[in-house]
Design an enzyme around this catalytic site. Structure first.
Site, PDB file in Angstrom:
ATOM      1  N   ASP A   1       0.861  -1.178   0.000  1.00  0.00           N
ATOM      2  CA  ASP A   1       0.000   0.000   0.000  1.00  0.00           C
ATOM      3  C   ASP A   1       0.901   1.233   0.000  1.00  0.00           C
ATOM      4  OD1 ASP A   1      -3.120   0.734   0.941  1.00  0.00           O
ATOM      5  OD2 ASP A   1      -1.617   2.251   1.397  1.00  0.00           O
ATOM      6  N   ILE A   2       0.656   2.167  -0.931  1.00  0.00           N
ATOM      7  CA  ILE A   2       1.469   3.377  -1.004  1.00  0.00           C
ATOM      8  C   ILE A   2       1.237   4.229   0.231  1.00  0.00           C
ATOM      9  CG2 ILE A   2       1.963   5.457  -2.341  1.00  0.00           C
ATOM     10  CD1 ILE A   2       0.994   3.981  -4.817  1.00  0.00           C
TER      11      ILE A   2
ATOM     12  N   GLU B   1      -4.829   2.401  -3.915  1.00  0.00           N
ATOM     13  CA  GLU B   1      -3.372   2.448  -4.005  1.00  0.00           C
ATOM     14  C   GLU B   1      -2.727   1.136  -3.553  1.00  0.00           C
ATOM     15  OE1 GLU B   1      -4.558   4.522  -0.097  1.00  0.00           O
ATOM     16  OE2 GLU B   1      -5.317   4.252  -2.119  1.00  0.00           O
TER      17      GLU B   1
END
Length: 505
Positions: free
Chosen positions: A369-370, A412
């Site tokens: 996950d960004i 994301e």
């Protein structure tokens, strides 16, 4: 994860509204404003922002809290006696907040209905496109049969004797079978061999090749993989020879007829290995490829007409296959990153787990996950956010092994399945991904965007024993990585968490 972020949104807006309430009391008392004015000015922007960006149940709850804050001022204003007559303004402020949210709710409802209609229209257009292409092939087959019947009738009037070597009833049945087989083959892998086999049988030739035309590179490519026995076959060139003439004029060229055409004599002399016939595969004005026929056993004046009919049927079949592949790609791929979407990934993961179980092979998952992705959208705009997602997807494709299955899992979040990789190997690849993201700033419109991500890694059977648990465990490790400070890899043993600049214990 989506429920998690929804909860974060709700509590963030709730905390903001609660914090603004005492500020409104202080501002109203300091400025000696009537009741309700200060809460309206401070709470309206936060309430509107929640209504625009949050789920419906969240923003209506925020609205109720904001209305309560408007009336809470009554109990905390030190100058209450002086402003007692302005109680109705508090009610008006609450009404204004409700009105704003209702207007936004009405607009968002219309927008959602409009988007739903657009999605339905898109699905209907895709369905109609597929049905149209399928019908086109059936119509072409019927048209070919009708043309051949008409040709047979006209020739029978001129010459009562049947032409040697041509069995028209059998030929008509063959064309019907070709149309049926072409319309049921939806991929080039099965369609091209079908075309070649039916062409050889119908034209009674020893050699048949299909070359597909690439519009971008303006080059021809053999539709089948090269084989040793094909080395002596004719290889068409897109920029010279008879093939180039066929591409330019979109007309069939047969060696026997070309010898009598002064326009082609010089070209044939330069192209000494020209086969018996080269036919363009076209749909409308679009060139699909070339059909190359050589070593025809039976000479017949109708062979040119038959090649024309077959080339039209084959062109429609290949075009239908290409369109079907594009539709499948659109349905299975994420439009922004080109990776598999959530639904397709789940299907492929189920198959991979089943194979790993049957063959007792290793299978690992990396989920990421960004970090602070929302800040890219808030600071630089949604275009920057989309650019970051595409660049992160590109880095995943570069670092991950070729046989891995990659997907944009949602928002994301990215996920990848590593085949024949143990947990230790998967963890090292996840660390490589993390370091690559951290050490390679993304350049967007002259600005360097520092991107990091958190990773969760797990292995099939340790501890997950099915598809659902495999993703769930990876998601739990990812959540621990974010709780632990982000920009790190977390896996089976939380004590081996590797942070930037540290070594695994």
């Amino acid at each position: 994860m989506r429920n998690y972020y929804t909860a974060i949104q709700f509590w963030s807006y709730s905390l903001l509204v609660v914090c603004l309430c005492p500020l409104a009391v202080f501002l109203g008392a300091y400025m000696n404003w009537p009741l309700g004015i200060a809460p309206l000015l401070l709470l309206a922007p936060a309430t509107v922002l929640a209504a625009v960006s949050s789920p419906r149940v969240c923003y209506w709850t925020i609205t109720v809290i904001s209305i309560s804050s408007c009336f809470a001022e009554i109990f905390f204003r030190p100058d209450l006696e002086e402003v007692r007559s302005t109680y109705p303004l508090s009610i008006m402020s609450a009404a204004v907040l409700i009105g704003l949210v209702m207007l936004i709710d009405l607009y968002m409802g219309k927008l959602r209905r409009k988007l739903s209609q657009l999605h339905q229209q898109n699905d209907e257009l895709v369905r109609q496109l597929y049905e149209t292409q399928k019908q086109s092939i059936a119509d072409a087959s019927k048209s070919a049969i009708a043309e051949l019947k008409e040709k047979q009738t006209s020739e029978s009037k001129d010459n009562t004797s049947a032409e040697s070597g041509v069995n028209y009833p059998l030929l008509l049945l063959t064309l019907q079978d070709i149309g049926r087989r072409i319309s049921t083959n939806q991929s080039n892998e099965s369609l091209i061999p079908t075309i070649i086999s039916t062409a050889k049988a119908s034209l009674q030739c020893e050699s048949c090749q299909i070359y597909l035309w690439d519009t971008k590179s303006r080059a021809l490519k053999n539709a089948l993989p090269a084989r040793a026995r094909d080395q002596l076959d004719y290889r068409p060139a897109a920029n010279h020879g008879v093939a180039a003439w066929v591409i330019e004029h979109r007309q069939i060229v047969m060696r026997n007829d070309a010898d009598q055409d002064y326009r082609l004599k010089r070209i044939i002399e330069e192209d000494a290995q020209m086969p018996d016939a080269i036919a363009p595969l076209t749909v409308g004005s679009e060139l699909i490829g070339l059909l190359i026929i050589d070593k025809i056993d039976v000479e017949s004046p109708t062979i040119g007409r038959l090649i024309y009919i077959l080339s039209n049927i084959y062109a429609l079949g290949i075009k239908n296959s290409q369109l079907f592949k594009r539709i499948e790609e659109m349905a299975s791929r994420d439009g922004l990153t080109g990776l598999y979407n959530h639904a397709t990934f789940q299907e492929k993961l189920h198959e991979l787990v089943k194979n790993a179980e049957a063959q007792s092979t290793n299978l690992s998952i990396i989920m990421s996950d960004i970090d602070h992705f929302k800040s890219f959208n808030d600071t630089y705009g949604h275009q920057a956010g989309d650019f970051v997602l595409k660049e992160v997807a590109r880095i995943w494709k570069t670092v991950m092994p070729e046989n891995s299955v990659l997907a944009r899992y949602g928002g994301e979040e990215f996920i990848g399945v590593l085949l024949d990789h143990e947990y230790s190997q998967a963890r090292q690849i996840a660390e490589d991904l993390r370091e690559t993201l951290e050490n390679c700033p993304i350049l967007f419109e002259g600005q360097q965007l520092q991107v990091t991500a958190s990773f969760g890694v797990t292995e099939y059977r340790h501890p997950a024993t099915n598809t659902k648990d495999l993703v769930r465990v990876a998601d739990e490790y990812l959540y621990k990585a974010k709780e632990g400070g982000r920009n790190q890899v977390v896996g089976l043993d939380s004590n081996t968490t590797r942070k930037p600049g540290t070594q695994a214990s």
